[in-house]
Write an enzyme that holds these catalytic residues in place. Sequence first.
Site, mmCIF file in Angstrom:
data_model
loop_
_atom_site.group_PDB
_atom_site.id
_atom_site.type_symbol
_atom_site.label_atom_id
_atom_site.label_comp_id
_atom_site.label_asym_id
_atom_site.label_seq_id
_atom_site.Cartn_x
_atom_site.Cartn_y
_atom_site.Cartn_z
ATOM 1 N N ASP A 43 0.843 -1.198 0.000
ATOM 2 C CA ASP A 43 0.000 0.000 0.000
ATOM 3 C C ASP A 43 0.880 1.250 0.000
ATOM 4 O OD1 ASP A 43 -1.853 1.984 0.437
ATOM 5 O OD2 ASP A 43 -2.288 1.398 2.517
ATOM 6 N N ASN A 45 -0.334 4.496 -0.392
ATOM 7 C CA ASN A 45 -0.972 5.758 0.026
ATOM 8 C C ASN A 45 -1.695 5.675 1.365
ATOM 9 O OD1 ASN A 45 -3.248 4.324 -0.589
ATOM 10 N ND2 ASN A 45 -4.107 5.800 -2.047
ATOM 11 N N ASP A 47 -4.182 3.836 2.535
ATOM 12 C CA ASP A 47 -5.624 3.591 2.696
ATOM 13 C C ASP A 47 -5.922 2.130 3.057
ATOM 14 O OD1 ASP A 47 -5.142 2.318 0.320
ATOM 15 O OD2 ASP A 47 -6.672 3.378 -0.847
ATOM 16 N N ASP A 51 -1.592 -0.802 -3.992
ATOM 17 C CA ASP A 51 -1.766 0.059 -5.159
ATOM 18 C C ASP A 51 -0.498 0.081 -6.019
ATOM 19 O OD1 ASP A 51 -0.051 1.730 -3.685
ATOM 20 O OD2 ASP A 51 -1.766 2.675 -2.689
ATOM 21 N N ASP A 229 -8.669 -13.559 -18.869
ATOM 22 C CA ASP A 229 -9.606 -14.132 -17.911
ATOM 23 C C ASP A 229 -10.645 -15.014 -18.615
ATOM 24 O OD1 ASP A 229 -10.541 -13.977 -15.096
ATOM 25 O OD2 ASP A 229 -12.346 -13.108 -15.991
ATOM 26 N N GLU A 281 -6.480 -18.257 -19.405
ATOM 27 C CA GLU A 281 -6.976 -18.911 -18.201
ATOM 28 C C GLU A 281 -8.205 -19.717 -18.581
ATOM 29 O OE1 GLU A 281 -9.336 -18.540 -14.102
ATOM 30 O OE2 GLU A 281 -9.874 -17.489 -15.930
HETATM 31 C C1 NOJ Z 1 -11.158 -15.853 -13.047
HETATM 32 C C2 NOJ Z 1 -10.456 -14.987 -12.050
HETATM 33 O O1 NOJ Z 1 -9.212 -15.550 -11.741
HETATM 34 C C3 NOJ Z 1 -11.347 -14.878 -10.859
HETATM 35 O O2 NOJ Z 1 -10.693 -14.247 -9.778
HETATM 36 C C4 NOJ Z 1 -12.591 -14.121 -11.259
HETATM 37 O O3 NOJ Z 1 -13.481 -14.100 -10.169
HETATM 38 C C5 NOJ Z 1 -13.283 -14.800 -12.437
HETATM 39 N N1 NOJ Z 1 -12.381 -15.189 -13.466
HETATM 40 C C6 NOJ Z 1 -14.325 -13.887 -13.050
HETATM 41 O O4 NOJ Z 1 -13.735 -12.856 -13.773
#
Ligand code: NOJ
Length: 569
Positions: A43, A45, A47, A51, A229, A281
Amino acid sequence: MSDANPGTHRERADGSDSPAQVTGAEWWRHAVIYQIYPRSFADGNGDGIGDLRGIIDHLDYIDSLGVDGIWLGPVMSSPQADHGYDVADYRDIDPIFGTLADMDDLIAACHQRGLKITLDFVPNHTSEAHPWFQAALAAGPGSPERDRYLFRPGRGEHGELPPNNWRSVFGGPSWTRVIESDGTPGEWYYHLFAPEQPDLNWRNPDVLPEFSDVLRFWLRRGIDGFRIDVSDAPMKDPGFPDTADEQPLIPKDEASGVHDIYRAFRTVFDSFDGDRMAVVETGAPAEIVALFLRPDEMNLAFNFSFTRSPWDADAIRDAITSALAANDAVGAPTTWVTDNHDMPRSVSRYGTSLRLVGEYVPALDQQAEVDVALGIRRHRAMALLMCALPGTVYLYNGQELGLPNVDDLPEAVLQDPVWERSGHTERGRDGCRVPMPWSGDEPPYGFSTNRQTWLPMPQGWGHYTVENEDADAESMLMLYRRALSLRAIHPGLGRGAIRWLEAADAVLALEVASELEPVVVVVNTGGTPAPLPAEIPVGITILSSDPTVPTGSNVVEIPADATVWLRRP
Ligand code: NOJ
C-alpha cells in the site's frame, strides 16, 4: 527485437527502447512470472489497500527474486464487485490503485530493470457500470445496445422465469431480470459470474473491434502481454438450452467461433514489436486448452494440474506428463502453477489431506487440520520441482514467503462475492488474498501505514515477513532466490527435455537434459527417507529443499517430503 513478420509495419511501445529491457525471442517460453494481486501486495498511500505506487516502491524486491516479469491482477476502473474482474473502463486505472500516469511509471520502472509487465484482461464480461451495459439498460429490448450483451425474454406466462436453468459459477442463477424504463420487470441478462458482471455477446460485431482496440491501447503504452480471464467462455451455445446438470453450455471447438477471437488478438500482438504474449486462463481439460495455443492463437495457458493433485508421486507425475503431452502436440510450452488468487494457498493444501470443497472456487474442508510445518516442507519440495521443469513458472505473491492460507477470517470481513452468492455456505477466496507481510512483528507488517488493512492480517506472521526471511539463509524466500538464480544460468533447468528415471514408490525422479550437465531431480513424497533411483545411486547436491542436505554434499537418499537437485559424481 524479434521480427516474425519482416516487412510489415510494427508499432513500437513507448517503453520498448529502454536498453535494459529483456528482448529475447519468445521470452515467455521459459520465464518465471510473479503474479501480483494488486490490493494485497503493498500500500503506497495509506488507505489499507495495495496500489501501483506500492508496487513501484517494491520493484527492487521483485527483481531480487530473479523473476522475468510480473502479471498484475486487474487494475482497470471497476466498482470492485469481484475485485476488478468487473471492468467499467478498460482504458483507465481505478483510483484505488492510482492513475494512468502511475501505470506509465510502473511500466517504465519494470523495463528499466529488464522485467516484463503483463496485465489482466477481462473480455468475457464487463461491469454492470460499463457504459455499454448502462446504454443497453436504457435502450430497451431489441435495441443494438442490448445486442452487445446476452439479454433474453424470460419464460413463464409473464416472463417471470429465467430463460434457462444455467447456474452461475459463484452460486445462484446466472440470469438477472431488469426493470425496464417504464418501471416494469422486463428481460433477463446472462452472467456466468456475479450479476454485477454481465457477459458480452461476442457474436455482436462491435465487441471484437472494441476489445482489440483496448489491447492496442495497453500495448502502445508498453505492456508486454496479458493474462486473459476465462478465455474459453466468450461463446455460449446460442440456443441457451436447459442442461441436465444446470451447467452452462460453452463450446470451445472450432465451430464455436471462439478461436477466431484469439486469431484476431494474435494479429494485434503481431502488429507490435517485441514478443507480446498472452496466457489464457481456462479450467478445461488439457487437450481442449491446447487448442488455444496453436501457433496462430495465444502463447501460454495456465496448467492447473498441480493445484488439483494431492501430494502423491504418481499423481504429480501424471500431472506433468499429461500437461507436457498436450502442449507439445501444438508446440506450446507448459506452465507450472501451484498457487493463485482463486484457491487456498498450497502450503495449507499440502499441509492436510487434500479435501477441497466448492467447484470453481475450491476451499479447504474447514474440518481438516492443517499442519503448516509439513505444508511448508512440501511446498519447498514442489518449488524445486517446478523450477526445474521445462516451461514457464507462475508464482503468486506471498508464495515465495511460504504463506499459509488464512482460514479463520471472521465472517464479518469476508469480501469475496462467493460468500454472499453461496448463501454463506462457501467462504470463498479471501483466505489466499490477505496482504503481504513486509516487516515487523505486528499487523500490518509494513504492508501499509494504516492498521486497517482491507483484509485483516493475522497475529504471528512476523516470521513470514520479507525482512525476516531475507535474514534467514534457510527461509522459503532464500530457497526461491537460489533456485531461480540457478535456473537463470543453467542451460537445462527450466528448458531441457525431461527423462523419467525408475524410482522407489513415493519417489519421482527425472533428468533434465543439458549439454553442459544434466540435472537429476528427485522428489520424495513419502514420510520416510527414500533411496536415490537405481540408475544414480549417489549424487552430488546442487540444491535441496531440505536444509539438512547441504549443497555440494554426496547423497544416497532423499529425506521425507523433499526434493534434491543432483549431478552425477
Ligand atoms: C477468473 C479470475 O481468476 C477470478 O478471480 C474471477 O473471479 C473470475 N475469473 C471472473 O472474472
